[in-house]
Scaffold this motif. Structure first.
Motif, mmCIF file in Angstrom:
data_model
loop_
_atom_site.group_PDB
_atom_site.id
_atom_site.type_symbol
_atom_site.label_atom_id
_atom_site.label_comp_id
_atom_site.label_asym_id
_atom_site.label_seq_id
_atom_site.Cartn_x
_atom_site.Cartn_y
_atom_site.Cartn_z
ATOM 1 N N GLN A 179 0.810 -1.214 0.000
ATOM 2 C CA GLN A 179 0.000 0.000 0.000
ATOM 3 C C GLN A 179 0.842 1.262 0.000
ATOM 4 O O GLN A 179 0.302 2.369 -0.076
ATOM 5 N N ALA A 180 2.159 1.108 0.101
ATOM 6 C CA ALA A 180 3.039 2.282 0.088
ATOM 7 C C ALA A 180 2.905 3.011 -1.243
ATOM 8 O O ALA A 180 2.680 2.418 -2.291
ATOM 9 N N ALA A 181 3.071 4.328 -1.186
ATOM 10 C CA ALA A 181 2.873 5.145 -2.384
ATOM 11 C C ALA A 181 3.911 4.869 -3.456
ATOM 12 O O ALA A 181 3.627 4.896 -4.637
ATOM 13 N N ASP A 182 5.152 4.613 -3.056
ATOM 14 C CA ASP A 182 6.204 4.337 -4.032
ATOM 15 C C ASP A 182 7.259 3.462 -3.377
ATOM 16 O O ASP A 182 7.182 3.135 -2.196
ATOM 17 N N ASP A 183 8.266 3.068 -4.178
ATOM 18 C CA ASP A 183 9.292 2.162 -3.678
ATOM 19 C C ASP A 183 10.089 2.776 -2.529
ATOM 20 O O ASP A 183 10.471 2.085 -1.592
ATOM 21 N N GLU A 184 10.363 4.093 -2.598
ATOM 22 C CA GLU A 184 11.143 4.729 -1.537
ATOM 23 C C GLU A 184 10.396 4.685 -0.217
ATOM 24 O O GLU A 184 10.988 4.542 0.847
ATOM 25 N N GLU A 185 9.071 4.779 -0.271
ATOM 26 C CA GLU A 185 8.281 4.779 0.953
ATOM 27 C C GLU A 185 8.321 3.432 1.654
ATOM 28 O O GLU A 185 8.020 3.328 2.844
ATOM 29 N N MET A 186 8.724 2.387 0.939
ATOM 30 C CA MET A 186 8.810 1.073 1.554
ATOM 31 C C MET A 186 9.914 1.028 2.609
ATOM 32 O O MET A 186 9.851 0.253 3.544
ATOM 33 N N ARG A 285 14.229 -0.763 9.668
ATOM 34 C CA ARG A 285 15.258 -1.765 9.394
ATOM 35 C C ARG A 285 15.196 -2.847 10.462
ATOM 36 O O ARG A 285 15.245 -2.557 11.647
ATOM 37 N N MET A 286 15.079 -4.103 10.017
ATOM 38 C CA MET A 286 15.065 -5.253 10.919
ATOM 39 C C MET A 286 14.032 -5.083 12.033
ATOM 40 O O MET A 286 14.263 -5.407 13.184
ATOM 41 N N GLY A 287 12.866 -4.521 11.664
ATOM 42 C CA GLY A 287 11.790 -4.373 12.626
ATOM 43 C C GLY A 287 11.914 -3.179 13.542
ATOM 44 O O GLY A 287 11.025 -2.919 14.353
#
Length: 379
Positions: A179-186, A285-287
């Motif tokens: 559901q993130a807007a783009d790859d960077e938002e992931m 990162r890592m939770g």
């Protein structure tokens, strides 16, 4: 697995062809029950030294050692302590790398994150669950007579439950990513991050018995975890007297913060609580979560009044933007009057924001915190 960067074992003498020689010191004898329990839990007998396991898995000794340490296990020299399951795990991780599904660095991170999470889970289960159950139920019974059959019964049930919860959490996390807007938002996402901190915890540690202190911390962590989950947030980690949580939107984070304050205030056994929340870009990162937003939330917590919630300017703006709170009570009154004049329902704001004095915050410059409260006192 004890190896240096060349793959030779510490405490063992490498043979000329690279095969480790015999250990310099004889290995101490292990408790027979511990060995039986290990075999029961792992489902296999000890068969391999680290060198043999790496060779059977088709990976280098160096990579095998990195995986082993990343999972959180101590170096074992060249003792014959590994099983077929260890070989299979090495083979699977290495296979993901060979197939190009994971980089070597990412495979090590997978091993580390899984090891850290399950290590804590296993310690908790032993300390808080199995330890109590292994007390002899009848006079004359030894712990040895109780422990093995108990674990034999519990193991498959706990294993199935662990897999179920992991799949549920994986499904939820995957849903958030897609559901993130783009790859960077992931990776770098805009989140609300909150810290909740028990006031005067250091003083409590000097006054309370260890068992009482442990019960208080467990009650706090349990209550916080339940409230965060119930209202749509994610518990990132607990630090004894402090919890860190995150939410996708400011309204959810605000509701959680006020619920925490209200719940703890109604519990006479609990110290006072203070909460700080910030909104902005966060690296996950890592939770865990990192970045200036997280640091700001922590600083806000340290200066928050007792039983109160302080938020940063970006969080206040987000509540105003989403009509969860008015910019001021004057604006709220004007909006209500305009709605009444037009025969419409007035805006229904959940929260109130009160600007506080600007103040310098170490490492972050001058900030203007806002005091967060409810406008609707209905629980």
């Amino acid at each position: 697995m004890t190896v240096d960067d060349t793959g030779s074992g510490t405490g063992a003498y490498p043979a000329p062809d690279g095969e480790p020689g015999r250990d310099a010191h004889a290995e101490p004898e292990e408790n027979p029950l511990a060995l039986r329990l290990e075999q029961l839990i792992l489902g296999a007998e000890r068969r391999y030294t680290p060198f043999q396991a790496a060779r059977s898995a088709g990976v280098s000794m160096e990579l095998a050692s990195r995986f082993w340490r990343a999972m959180g296990f101590a170096d074992i020299g060249q003792a014959k302590a590994l099983t077929e399951a260890d070989v299979l795990a090495l083979r699977r991780l290495a296979g993901l790398v060979e197939a190009g599904l994971l980089s070597e660095a990412m495979a090590v991170q997978v091993a580390r994150s899984t090891g850290q999470t399950t290590a804590r889970l296993a310690e908790w289960q032993i300390d808080s669950f199995l330890e109590g159950l292994t007390e002899p139920p009848e006079p004359g019974m030894t712990r040895t007579e109780v422990t093995y059959p108990l674990i034999e019964l519990l193991l498959p049930e706990l294993e199935e439950f662990l897999i179920y919860v992991w799949r549920r959490q994986l499904a939820a996390a995957t849903g958030r990513v897609v559901q993130a807007a783009d790859d960077e938002e992931m990776v770098d996402r805009r989140l609300a991050v909150g810290f909740a901190d028990l006031v005067g915890f250091t003083r409590l540690t000097r006054r309370m018995e260890e068992e009482e202190l442990g019960e208080l911390v467990e009650a706090f962590e349990t209550t916080a975890a339940d409230l965060v989950a119930a209202h749509g947030g994610r518990l990132i980690k607990t630090l004894g007297d402090e919890v860190l949580y995150a939410a996708d939107d400011a309204g959810t984070a605000a509701e959680i913060a006020l619920r925490l304050i209200e719940t703890m205030a109604n519990d006479e056994t609990m110290p006072e609580l203070r909460v700080g929340i910030a909104f902005g870009t966060v690296t996950t990162r890592m939770g865990d979560v990192f970045g200036t937003t997280v640091n700001l939330a922590s600083r806000l917590t340290s200066i928050a009044p007792r039983d109160a919630v302080l938020v940063d300017g970006a969080f206040a703006e987000e509540l105003i933007r989403t009509t969860e709170a008015p910019a001021s009570e004057t604006e709220a009154a004007e909006a209500a009057a305009a709605a009444e004049k037009e025969g419409k329902e007035p805006p229904s704001y959940r929260f109130a924001l009160q600007p506080m004095w600007q103040r310098p915050v170490r490492g972050l410059g001058v900030i203007e915190p806002w005091l967060l409260n409810r406008r609707d006192v209905t629980p």
